[in-house]
Write an enzyme that holds these catalytic residues in place. Structure first.
Site, PDB file in Angstrom:
ATOM      1  N   ALA A  68       0.863  -1.173   0.000  1.00  0.00           N
ATOM      2  CA  ALA A  68       0.000   0.000   0.000  1.00  0.00           C
ATOM      3  C   ALA A  68       0.903   1.228   0.000  1.00  0.00           C
ATOM      4  O   ALA A  68       2.062   1.157   0.427  1.00  0.00           O
ATOM      5  CB  ALA A  68      -0.897  -0.018   1.226  1.00  0.00           C
ATOM      6  N   GLY A 113       0.528  -4.865   1.084  1.00  0.00           N
ATOM      7  CA  GLY A 113      -0.726  -4.919   0.338  1.00  0.00           C
ATOM      8  C   GLY A 113      -0.580  -5.602  -1.010  1.00  0.00           C
ATOM      9  O   GLY A 113      -1.546  -6.150  -1.553  1.00  0.00           O
ATOM     10  N   GLU A 116      -0.885  -9.205  -0.249  1.00  0.00           N
ATOM     11  CA  GLU A 116      -2.305  -9.461   0.036  1.00  0.00           C
ATOM     12  C   GLU A 116      -3.120  -9.506  -1.259  1.00  0.00           C
ATOM     13  O   GLU A 116      -4.035 -10.310  -1.406  1.00  0.00           O
ATOM     14  CB  GLU A 116      -2.830  -8.390   0.997  1.00  0.00           C
ATOM     15  CG  GLU A 116      -2.187  -8.530   2.375  1.00  0.00           C
ATOM     16  CD  GLU A 116      -2.386  -7.320   3.271  1.00  0.00           C
ATOM     17  OE1 GLU A 116      -2.027  -6.200   2.853  1.00  0.00           O
ATOM     18  OE2 GLU A 116      -2.897  -7.490   4.382  1.00  0.00           O
ATOM     19  N   GLU A 136       4.671  -4.890   7.214  1.00  0.00           N
ATOM     20  CA  GLU A 136       3.896  -3.832   7.872  1.00  0.00           C
ATOM     21  C   GLU A 136       4.346  -3.523   9.292  1.00  0.00           C
ATOM     22  O   GLU A 136       4.351  -2.365   9.720  1.00  0.00           O
ATOM     23  CB  GLU A 136       2.399  -4.185   7.895  1.00  0.00           C
ATOM     24  CG  GLU A 136       1.702  -4.090   6.554  1.00  0.00           C
ATOM     25  CD  GLU A 136       1.697  -5.381   5.766  1.00  0.00           C
ATOM     26  OE1 GLU A 136       2.553  -6.265   6.024  1.00  0.00           O
ATOM     27  OE2 GLU A 136       0.831  -5.528   4.893  1.00  0.00           O
TER      28      GLU A 136
HETATM   29  C1  HXC Z   1       4.930   4.298  -1.538  1.00  0.00           C
HETATM   30  C2  HXC Z   1       6.781   3.334  -2.431  1.00  0.00           C
HETATM   31  C3  HXC Z   1       6.473   2.109  -1.828  1.00  0.00           C
HETATM   32  C4  HXC Z   1       5.289   2.033  -1.058  1.00  0.00           C
HETATM   33  C5  HXC Z   1       8.314   1.883  -2.911  1.00  0.00           C
HETATM   34  N1  HXC Z   1       7.942   3.154  -3.085  1.00  0.00           N
HETATM   35  N2  HXC Z   1       7.457   1.230  -2.131  1.00  0.00           N
HETATM   36  N3  HXC Z   1       6.015   4.419  -2.296  1.00  0.00           N
HETATM   37  N4  HXC Z   1       4.568   3.163  -0.938  1.00  0.00           N
HETATM   38  N5  HXC Z   1       4.886   0.903  -0.473  1.00  0.00           N
HETATM   39  C6  HXC Z   1       8.610   4.206  -3.866  1.00  0.00           C
HETATM   40  C7  HXC Z   1       9.824   4.740  -3.127  1.00  0.00           C
HETATM   41  O1  HXC Z   1       9.440   5.724  -2.197  1.00  0.00           O
HETATM   42  C8  HXC Z   1      10.609   5.306  -4.273  1.00  0.00           C
HETATM   43  O2  HXC Z   1      10.053   6.544  -4.652  1.00  0.00           O
HETATM   44  C9  HXC Z   1      10.340   4.337  -5.410  1.00  0.00           C
HETATM   45  O3  HXC Z   1       9.144   3.667  -5.051  1.00  0.00           O
HETATM   46  C10 HXC Z   1      11.437   3.304  -5.563  1.00  0.00           C
HETATM   47  O4  HXC Z   1      11.630   2.693  -4.303  1.00  0.00           O
HETATM   48  P1  HXC Z   1      13.071   2.591  -3.609  1.00  0.00           P
HETATM   49  O5  HXC Z   1      12.853   2.387  -2.164  1.00  0.00           O
HETATM   50  O6  HXC Z   1      13.944   3.720  -3.999  1.00  0.00           O
HETATM   51  O7  HXC Z   1      13.633   1.252  -4.297  1.00  0.00           O
HETATM   52  P2  HXC Z   1      14.626   0.184  -3.671  1.00  0.00           P
HETATM   53  O8  HXC Z   1      15.740   0.854  -2.921  1.00  0.00           O
HETATM   54  O9  HXC Z   1      14.986  -0.732  -4.776  1.00  0.00           O
HETATM   55  O10 HXC Z   1      13.769  -0.611  -2.578  1.00  0.00           O
HETATM   56  C11 HXC Z   1      12.645  -1.339  -3.013  1.00  0.00           C
HETATM   57  C12 HXC Z   1      11.801  -1.751  -1.778  1.00  0.00           C
HETATM   58  C13 HXC Z   1      11.485  -0.498  -0.942  1.00  0.00           C
HETATM   59  C14 HXC Z   1      12.595  -2.762  -0.940  1.00  0.00           C
HETATM   60  C15 HXC Z   1      10.542  -2.446  -2.284  1.00  0.00           C
HETATM   61  O11 HXC Z   1      10.944   0.490  -1.827  1.00  0.00           O
HETATM   62  C16 HXC Z   1      10.511  -0.740   0.159  1.00  0.00           C
HETATM   63  O12 HXC Z   1      10.871  -1.288   1.218  1.00  0.00           O
HETATM   64  N6  HXC Z   1       9.271  -0.304  -0.037  1.00  0.00           N
HETATM   65  C17 HXC Z   1       8.232  -0.375   0.989  1.00  0.00           C
HETATM   66  C18 HXC Z   1       7.749  -1.791   1.159  1.00  0.00           C
HETATM   67  C19 HXC Z   1       6.680  -1.877   2.262  1.00  0.00           C
HETATM   68  O13 HXC Z   1       6.970  -1.563   3.448  1.00  0.00           O
HETATM   69  N7  HXC Z   1       5.468  -2.279   1.898  1.00  0.00           N
HETATM   70  C20 HXC Z   1       4.351  -2.398   2.823  1.00  0.00           C
HETATM   71  C21 HXC Z   1       3.589  -1.118   2.883  1.00  0.00           C
HETATM   72  S1  HXC Z   1       2.331  -1.147   4.105  1.00  0.00           S
HETATM   73  P3  HXC Z   1      10.970   7.836  -4.981  1.00  0.00           P
HETATM   74  O14 HXC Z   1       9.982   8.910  -5.283  1.00  0.00           O
HETATM   75  O15 HXC Z   1      11.812   8.078  -3.770  1.00  0.00           O
HETATM   76  O16 HXC Z   1      11.777   7.413  -6.172  1.00  0.00           O
HETATM   77  C22 HXC Z   1       1.103  -2.017   3.414  1.00  0.00           C
HETATM   78  C23 HXC Z   1      -0.159  -2.106   4.228  1.00  0.00           C
HETATM   79  C24 HXC Z   1      -1.291  -2.797   3.521  1.00  0.00           C
HETATM   80  O17 HXC Z   1       1.191  -2.525   2.343  1.00  0.00           O
HETATM   81  C25 HXC Z   1      -2.595  -2.622   4.222  1.00  0.00           C
HETATM   82  C26 HXC Z   1      -3.171  -1.250   4.204  1.00  0.00           C
HETATM   83  C27 HXC Z   1      -4.545  -1.107   4.819  1.00  0.00           C
END
Ligand code: HXC
Length: 262
Positions: A68, A113, A116, A136
């Protein structure tokens, strides 16, 4: 071809459609707009005449869906978070209840997400570069699009607890080992693998496929006795349509069955 905001729908072959989440700069993260587009896309698909299998994937080479959208969630109030979770839950239920198989093609990061979303599909095919995780808890939240429920049902409570409480990512080989995904292939072969499953499904009776999908998903939440009763009823129902006649007649006449969508 049909376009929605940050999402494309394309017919790849007769009966086989591909739905691509198209926000590669944010690694296809799910915000409210993308979730709404997914709902619109599946509603649109339901209106089409020739949909036998849907492949769901993410644009770009890096991610299926990295979760998400964290930027969108950062300042949410509890009420907004509740609405966001409910919207996501609606998307997952729509896919799970869609009367046509939906196959996730996981081509990279499949996190939070995104994992999921893949879990709400009927099965998951992954490239060997894919990684899966429910990170998360590192963000101060539990999963919110059904991960605690579907992951535990699919891989079992122990693997679900391990993935969700550590937040660690697992690679495609490990995902295959714990039966989170069904098959792993090289990135260049992933679409073809999805198509090969789609073609096999598309050759079968769409009515029987829809009934079988419904029975398996609903049966997960029923005890064996009720599940088997429901199977008897839907089995009987299948004898009221043309597909049962066509399928059995074709077999007995030693020809291929031709099923049309009713
Ligand atoms: C918003 C995201 C994102 C996310 C990546 N990006 N994941 N933006 N939400 N979940 C964006 C980054 O900010 C970045 O934007 C661009 O995508 C590239 O990501 P990087 O981090 O620079 O790439 P990298 O270093 O290769 O790392 C990849 C990654 C990392 C390991 C996947 O991006 C990461 O850990 N992302 C978050 C993963 C996460 O925690 N997901 C769960 C979210 S909570 P810019 O603009 O800086 O280039 C969830 C809850 C669900 O899902 C339920 C809700 C009700």
């Amino acid at each position: 071809m049909a376009s929605f905001t940050d999402l494309q729908l394309e017919q790849l072959e007769p009966g086989i459609w591909c739905c691509t989440i198209d926000r590669p700069k944010a690694l296809n993260a799910l915000n409210g707009t993308v979730l709404s587009s997914l709902l619109e896309a599946f509603a649109w698909l339901q209106q089409q005449d020739d949909v036998r299998a849907v492949l769901l994937t993410g644009a770009g080479e890096k991610a299926f869906v990295a979760g998400a959208d964290i930027a969108a969630m950062q300042t949410m109030t509890p009420l907004q978070a509740r609405e966001f979770s409910q919207l996501g839950m609606q998307v997952m239920a729509t896919i799970e209840q869609f009367p046509v198989p939906v196959i996730a093609l996981v081509n990279g990061y499949c996190l939070g997400g995104g994992c999921e979303l893949a879990l709400s599909c009927d099965f998951i095919l992954a490239s060997d570069t894919a990684s899966f995780g429910q990170p998360e808890v590192a963000l101060g939240i539990p999963p919110g699009f059904g991960g605690t429920q579907r992951l535990a049902r699919i891989v079992g409570k122990n693997h679900a607890l391990s993935m969700i409480l550590t937040g660690e990512r697992i690679n495609a080989a490990e995902a295959l080992r714990i039966q989170l995904c069904n098959q792993v292939t090289e990135p260049s072969q992933l679409l073809e693998l999805g198509l090969s499953y789609g073609r096999k499904i598309a050759a079968n009776s769409p009515t029987a496929v829809a009934l079988a999908k419904e029975l398996i998903h609903k049966g997960q939440n029923l005890d064996l006795q009720y599940g088997c009763q429901m199977e008897t009823e839907l089995f009987a129902l299948s004898f009221s349509g043309a597909d049962q006649t066509e399928g059995m007649t074709a077999f007995l006449k030693r020809r291929s069955a031709t099923f049309s969508l009713s």
